[in-house]
Design an enzyme around this catalytic site. Structure first.
Site, mmCIF file in Angstrom:
data_model
loop_
_atom_site.group_PDB
_atom_site.id
_atom_site.type_symbol
_atom_site.label_atom_id
_atom_site.label_comp_id
_atom_site.label_asym_id
_atom_site.label_seq_id
_atom_site.Cartn_x
_atom_site.Cartn_y
_atom_site.Cartn_z
ATOM 1 N N LYS A 9 0.813 -1.145 -0.052
ATOM 2 C CA LYS A 9 -0.090 -0.211 -0.048
ATOM 3 C C LYS A 9 1.031 1.367 -0.099
ATOM 4 O O LYS A 9 2.294 1.339 0.337
ATOM 5 C CB LYS A 9 -0.700 -0.111 1.189
ATOM 6 C CG LYS A 9 -1.943 -1.138 1.060
ATOM 7 C CD LYS A 9 -3.006 -1.167 2.374
ATOM 8 C CE LYS A 9 -4.254 -1.987 2.097
ATOM 9 N NZ LYS A 9 -4.948 -2.054 3.374
ATOM 10 N N TYR A 49 -12.610 -1.584 -3.426
ATOM 11 C CA TYR A 49 -13.089 -1.748 -2.370
ATOM 12 C C TYR A 49 -14.489 -1.394 -2.094
ATOM 13 O O TYR A 49 -14.858 -1.155 -1.110
ATOM 14 C CB TYR A 49 -12.221 -0.807 -1.133
ATOM 15 C CG TYR A 49 -10.873 -1.116 -0.798
ATOM 16 C CD1 TYR A 49 -10.728 -2.458 -0.084
ATOM 17 C CD2 TYR A 49 -9.766 -0.411 -1.058
ATOM 18 C CE1 TYR A 49 -9.467 -2.831 0.181
ATOM 19 C CE2 TYR A 49 -8.656 -1.016 -0.642
ATOM 20 C CZ TYR A 49 -8.541 -1.886 -0.011
ATOM 21 O OH TYR A 49 -7.275 -2.512 0.567
ATOM 22 N N ASN A 112 -2.192 0.172 6.914
ATOM 23 C CA ASN A 112 -1.728 -1.161 7.276
ATOM 24 C C ASN A 112 -0.762 -1.860 6.271
ATOM 25 O O ASN A 112 -0.548 -3.127 6.362
ATOM 26 C CB ASN A 112 -2.683 -1.903 7.767
ATOM 27 C CG ASN A 112 -3.860 -2.280 6.874
ATOM 28 O OD1 ASN A 112 -3.701 -1.672 5.714
ATOM 29 N ND2 ASN A 112 -4.744 -2.964 7.205
ATOM 30 N N HIS A 115 -2.269 -5.666 1.458
ATOM 31 C CA HIS A 115 -3.378 -5.931 1.066
ATOM 32 C C HIS A 115 -3.201 -7.513 0.838
ATOM 33 O O HIS A 115 -2.503 -7.916 0.226
ATOM 34 C CB HIS A 115 -4.345 -5.446 -0.163
ATOM 35 C CG HIS A 115 -5.332 -6.049 -0.616
ATOM 36 N ND1 HIS A 115 -6.601 -6.016 0.075
ATOM 37 C CD2 HIS A 115 -5.542 -7.021 -1.408
ATOM 38 C CE1 HIS A 115 -7.545 -6.757 -0.520
ATOM 39 N NE2 HIS A 115 -7.020 -7.580 -1.661
ATOM 40 N N GLU A 126 -9.833 -10.147 -8.317
ATOM 41 C CA GLU A 126 -8.960 -8.937 -7.852
ATOM 42 C C GLU A 126 -7.800 -9.008 -8.752
ATOM 43 O O GLU A 126 -7.219 -7.976 -9.434
ATOM 44 C CB GLU A 126 -8.453 -9.030 -6.572
ATOM 45 C CG GLU A 126 -9.506 -8.743 -5.515
ATOM 46 C CD GLU A 126 -9.239 -8.809 -3.944
ATOM 47 O OE1 GLU A 126 -10.293 -8.644 -2.936
ATOM 48 O OE2 GLU A 126 -8.133 -8.965 -3.529
HETATM 49 P P1 ADP Z 1 -7.840 -6.695 5.412
HETATM 50 O O1 ADP Z 1 -7.178 -5.689 4.638
HETATM 51 O O2 ADP Z 1 -7.180 -7.251 6.444
HETATM 52 O O3 ADP Z 1 -8.666 -7.683 4.546
HETATM 53 P P2 ADP Z 1 -10.765 -5.374 5.842
HETATM 54 O O4 ADP Z 1 -10.932 -6.072 4.201
HETATM 55 O O5 ADP Z 1 -11.701 -5.480 6.762
HETATM 56 O O6 ADP Z 1 -9.245 -5.919 6.053
HETATM 57 O O7 ADP Z 1 -10.522 -3.763 5.394
HETATM 58 C C1 ADP Z 1 -9.708 -3.429 4.105
HETATM 59 C C2 ADP Z 1 -8.886 -2.342 4.565
HETATM 60 O O8 ADP Z 1 -9.858 -1.220 5.106
HETATM 61 C C3 ADP Z 1 -8.070 -2.607 5.794
HETATM 62 O O9 ADP Z 1 -7.160 -3.268 5.168
HETATM 63 C C4 ADP Z 1 -7.552 -1.320 6.321
HETATM 64 O O10 ADP Z 1 -6.724 -0.568 5.586
HETATM 65 C C5 ADP Z 1 -9.215 -0.508 6.125
HETATM 66 N N1 ADP Z 1 -9.680 -0.761 7.501
HETATM 67 C C6 ADP Z 1 -10.536 -1.564 7.938
HETATM 68 N N2 ADP Z 1 -11.166 -1.448 8.881
HETATM 69 C C7 ADP Z 1 -10.598 -0.157 9.368
HETATM 70 C C8 ADP Z 1 -11.190 0.660 10.317
HETATM 71 N N3 ADP Z 1 -11.783 0.389 11.279
HETATM 72 N N4 ADP Z 1 -10.691 2.004 10.262
HETATM 73 C C9 ADP Z 1 -9.855 2.325 9.282
HETATM 74 N N5 ADP Z 1 -9.737 1.607 8.223
HETATM 75 C C10 ADP Z 1 -10.021 0.400 8.112
HETATM 76 MG MG MG Z 2 -10.395 -7.622 3.162
#
Ligand code: ADP
Ligand code: MG
Length: 137
Positions: A9, A49, A112, A115, A126
């Protein structure tokens, strides 16, 4: 052999962590089958997303994912989808296990660093979204 879709990212690219993340990826047994840098448009980030469009963090997520370049990856190994989720670690780096990519590099739940697809079905969707027509698939 299974494939998954991964993104390094924009936070990690800006912080010069591409090499560190790729080193951990290869050390975990993944073959990099396709890779390119891209600066996502808001529209691309929104489309990618779309499943999260009703979540409160959607705007912040789209803003973040389009703020600078990222690295798009097709990764391959046995059990790639599940294994990449494991190597990447929990969504919130505070909850990620020691030695995972997010524990090592990520700063927050939103920013974070990586992805990974959450199922084989979504990996195929994807990969097609970003690598359509790529012969390495
Ligand atoms: P992952 O990436 O672990 O699959 P999700 O699909 O739940 O997680 O969420 C997609 C992305 O959205 C996350 O990687 C993160 O960047 C962002 N995200 C998820 N939850 C939150 C939150 N509570 N606050 C801010 N950003 C979030
Ligand atoms: Mg996800």
């Amino acid at each position: 052999m299974e494939q998954t879709f991964a993104i390094i990212k924009p936070d990690a690219v800006a912080d010069n962590q591409i090499g560190g993340i790729l080193a951990m990826t290869e050390a975990a047994g993944f073959k990099i089958r396709a890779m390119r840098m891209a600066h996502l448009t808001r529209k691309q980030a929104e489309g990618f997303y779309a499943v999260h469009k009703d979540r409160p963090f959607f705007g912040e997520l789209v803003e973040f994912m389009s703020e600078g370049p990222c690295v798009l990856l097709c990764l391959e190994r046995e059990d790639a989808v599940a294994k990449w989720r494991e190597v990447m670690g929990a969504t919130n780096p505070a909850n990620a296990a020691e030695g995972t990519i997010r524990k090592t590099f990520a700063k927050s739940m939103g920013r974070n660093c990586a992805h990974g697809s959450d199922s084989k079905e979504n990996a195929a969707i994807e990969l097609a979204y970003f690598f359509a027509g790529n012969s390495l698939q």
